[in-house]
Design a protein around this motif. Structure first.
Motif, PDB file in Angstrom:
ATOM      1  N   LYS A   1       8.951  -0.052  -9.549  1.00  0.00           N
ATOM      2  CA  LYS A   1       9.143  -1.244  -8.722  1.00  0.00           C
ATOM      3  C   LYS A   1       9.990  -0.907  -7.491  1.00  0.00           C
ATOM      4  O   LYS A   1       9.698  -1.365  -6.372  1.00  0.00           O
ATOM      5  CB  LYS A   1       9.812  -2.339  -9.550  1.00  0.00           C
ATOM      6  N   GLN A   2      11.019  -0.079  -7.696  1.00  0.00           N
ATOM      7  CA  GLN A   2      11.864   0.310  -6.570  1.00  0.00           C
ATOM      8  C   GLN A   2      11.096   1.148  -5.556  1.00  0.00           C
ATOM      9  O   GLN A   2      11.252   0.968  -4.342  1.00  0.00           O
ATOM     10  CB  GLN A   2      13.082   1.095  -7.076  1.00  0.00           C
ATOM     11  N   HIS A   3      10.250   2.051  -6.042  1.00  0.00           N
ATOM     12  CA  HIS A   3       9.435   2.854  -5.124  1.00  0.00           C
ATOM     13  C   HIS A   3       8.529   1.953  -4.277  1.00  0.00           C
ATOM     14  O   HIS A   3       8.382   2.180  -3.068  1.00  0.00           O
ATOM     15  CB  HIS A   3       8.576   3.856  -5.901  1.00  0.00           C
ATOM     16  N   LEU A   4       7.934   0.958  -4.895  1.00  0.00           N
ATOM     17  CA  LEU A   4       7.059   0.039  -4.148  1.00  0.00           C
ATOM     18  C   LEU A   4       7.854  -0.748  -3.119  1.00  0.00           C
ATOM     19  O   LEU A   4       7.376  -0.974  -1.999  1.00  0.00           O
ATOM     20  CB  LEU A   4       6.336  -0.906  -5.109  1.00  0.00           C
ATOM     21  N   GLN A   5       9.070  -1.134  -3.478  1.00  0.00           N
ATOM     22  CA  GLN A   5       9.927  -1.837  -2.520  1.00  0.00           C
ATOM     23  C   GLN A   5      10.298  -0.929  -1.358  1.00  0.00           C
ATOM     24  O   GLN A   5      10.335  -1.367  -0.196  1.00  0.00           O
ATOM     25  CB  GLN A   5      11.193  -2.337  -3.226  1.00  0.00           C
ATOM     26  N   ASN A   6      10.541   0.343  -1.655  1.00  0.00           N
ATOM     27  CA  ASN A   6      10.955   1.288  -0.615  1.00  0.00           C
ATOM     28  C   ASN A   6       9.895   1.496   0.451  1.00  0.00           C
ATOM     29  O   ASN A   6      10.236   1.832   1.599  1.00  0.00           O
ATOM     30  CB  ASN A   6      11.307   2.638  -1.248  1.00  0.00           C
ATOM     31  N   VAL A   7       8.630   1.329   0.087  1.00  0.00           N
ATOM     32  CA  VAL A   7       7.558   1.539   1.073  1.00  0.00           C
ATOM     33  C   VAL A   7       6.963   0.224   1.579  1.00  0.00           C
ATOM     34  O   VAL A   7       6.018   0.235   2.373  1.00  0.00           O
ATOM     35  CB  VAL A   7       6.429   2.433   0.497  1.00  0.00           C
ATOM     36  N   GLY A   8       7.500  -0.903   1.133  1.00  0.00           N
ATOM     37  CA  GLY A   8       7.046  -2.188   1.648  1.00  0.00           C
ATOM     38  C   GLY A   8       5.792  -2.728   1.014  1.00  0.00           C
ATOM     39  O   GLY A   8       5.098  -3.550   1.609  1.00  0.00           O
ATOM     40  N   LEU A   9       5.491  -2.310  -0.222  1.00  0.00           N
ATOM     41  CA  LEU A   9       4.269  -2.769  -0.887  1.00  0.00           C
ATOM     42  C   LEU A   9       4.553  -3.502  -2.195  1.00  0.00           C
ATOM     43  O   LEU A   9       3.632  -3.735  -2.986  1.00  0.00           O
ATOM     44  CB  LEU A   9       3.335  -1.578  -1.167  1.00  0.00           C
ATOM     45  N   SER A  10       5.792  -3.873  -2.448  1.00  0.00           N
ATOM     46  CA  SER A  10       6.152  -4.459  -3.739  1.00  0.00           C
ATOM     47  C   SER A  10       5.460  -5.797  -4.003  1.00  0.00           C
ATOM     48  O   SER A  10       5.216  -6.154  -5.160  1.00  0.00           O
ATOM     49  CB  SER A  10       7.671  -4.631  -3.839  1.00  0.00           C
ATOM     50  N   SER A  11       5.115  -6.524  -2.953  1.00  0.00           N
ATOM     51  CA  SER A  11       4.486  -7.833  -3.146  1.00  0.00           C
ATOM     52  C   SER A  11       3.077  -7.723  -3.718  1.00  0.00           C
ATOM     53  O   SER A  11       2.512  -8.716  -4.187  1.00  0.00           O
ATOM     54  CB  SER A  11       4.436  -8.601  -1.818  1.00  0.00           C
ATOM     55  N   LEU A  12       2.525  -6.516  -3.704  1.00  0.00           N
ATOM     56  CA  LEU A  12       1.156  -6.327  -4.180  1.00  0.00           C
ATOM     57  C   LEU A  12       1.048  -6.128  -5.682  1.00  0.00           C
ATOM     58  O   LEU A  12      -0.047  -6.200  -6.233  1.00  0.00           O
ATOM     59  CB  LEU A  12       0.542  -5.094  -3.496  1.00  0.00           C
ATOM     60  N   VAL A  13       2.157  -5.837  -6.356  1.00  0.00           N
ATOM     61  CA  VAL A  13       2.087  -5.396  -7.745  1.00  0.00           C
ATOM     62  C   VAL A  13       2.895  -6.308  -8.664  1.00  0.00           C
ATOM     63  O   VAL A  13       4.031  -6.672  -8.354  1.00  0.00           O
ATOM     64  CB  VAL A  13       2.612  -3.952  -7.903  1.00  0.00           C
ATOM     65  N   ARG A  14       2.288  -6.667  -9.799  1.00  0.00           N
ATOM     66  CA  ARG A  14       3.011  -7.341 -10.879  1.00  0.00           C
ATOM     67  C   ARG A  14       3.255  -6.312 -11.980  1.00  0.00           C
ATOM     68  O   ARG A  14       2.306  -5.785 -12.563  1.00  0.00           O
ATOM     69  CB  ARG A  14       2.194  -8.498 -11.455  1.00  0.00           C
ATOM     70  N   PHE A  15       4.508  -6.024 -12.252  1.00  0.00           N
ATOM     71  CA  PHE A  15       4.851  -5.074 -13.288  1.00  0.00           C
ATOM     72  C   PHE A  15       5.068  -5.809 -14.611  1.00  0.00           C
ATOM     73  O   PHE A  15       5.856  -6.753 -14.672  1.00  0.00           O
ATOM     74  CB  PHE A  15       6.113  -4.298 -12.914  1.00  0.00           C
TER      75      PHE A  15
END
Length: 203
Positions: free
Chosen positions: A100-114
């Protein structure tokens, strides 16, 4: 232009390469394979992104998040879509949080439900149909997933499985369930550690 604020393609590519190199070095140092992150190879990850871009799936399921390298690339393949529902599933909360942190770091966290849950439990309970499923988890459980996987796939759905050449002896029984099922068109691809792709062609 990306629809997701903070995402930049060149930064994303650099981040993924650095993450892969760092985690590969980490894995080499781990005597216990269960402690390794065991990411897909970069060419396999890029293939996943390509399939996502081509297929334009509305619902995506990743079984086996680990620390999120393949998750990053699947999200990248979906980042031009505004309506994609992407679930990444893992039983290890700490690894899911790292991803989740990696996705936030690249600006794509809104795309994924963990979701942190046992894969068999999730597959058995879900009533969703998925357009794209990527399976990269503990291989000795795969045969348990066969029946519920059939349930969540419909015409045009794509199942992709990693490590089918590097660990062929461990997945051959599972793959046979799709190879011998006339509802699927199947291909084994010499990409990375070997990818198996089954496309549902009949109900």
């Amino acid at each position: 232009m990306s629809m997701h604020g903070g995402f930049e393609r060149t930064d994303f590519l650099s981040y993924c390469q650095s993450l892969y190199d760092t985690d590969k070095a980490y894995d080499i140092a781990q005597a216990n394979r269960l402690n390794r992150h065991r990411h897909v190879e970069p060419d396999s990850a890029q293939f996943l992104a390509s399939i996502a871009m081509i297929r334009k799936p509305n619902k995506v399921l990743e079984i086996g998040t680990s620390t999120g390298f393949s998750t990053l690339w699947l999200a990248y393949g979906l980042h031009h879509q505004s309506d994609a529902d992407f679930i990444s599933l893992d039983i290890d909360k700490s690894r899911s949080n790292t991803a989740k942190q990696h996705l936030q770091n690249v600006g794509l966290s809104s795309l994924v439900r963990f979701i942190v849950q046992d894969a068999f439990v999730f597959l058995s309970k879900t009533e969703d149909i998925f357009d794209l499923v990527f399976l990269d988890a503990e291989r000795h459980f795969y045969c348990d997933y066969t029946k519920p996987l059939h349930k969540i796939l419909s015409i045009g759905s794509v199942l992709i499985v990693d490590n089918v050449l590097s660990h062929s002896d461990e997945v051959c029984e599972f793959l046979a369930e799709f190879l011998n099922d006339s509802r699927y068109i199947c291909h084994t691809l010499d990409i990375g550690a070997g990818l198996f792709m089954a496309v549902r062609q009949e109900p």
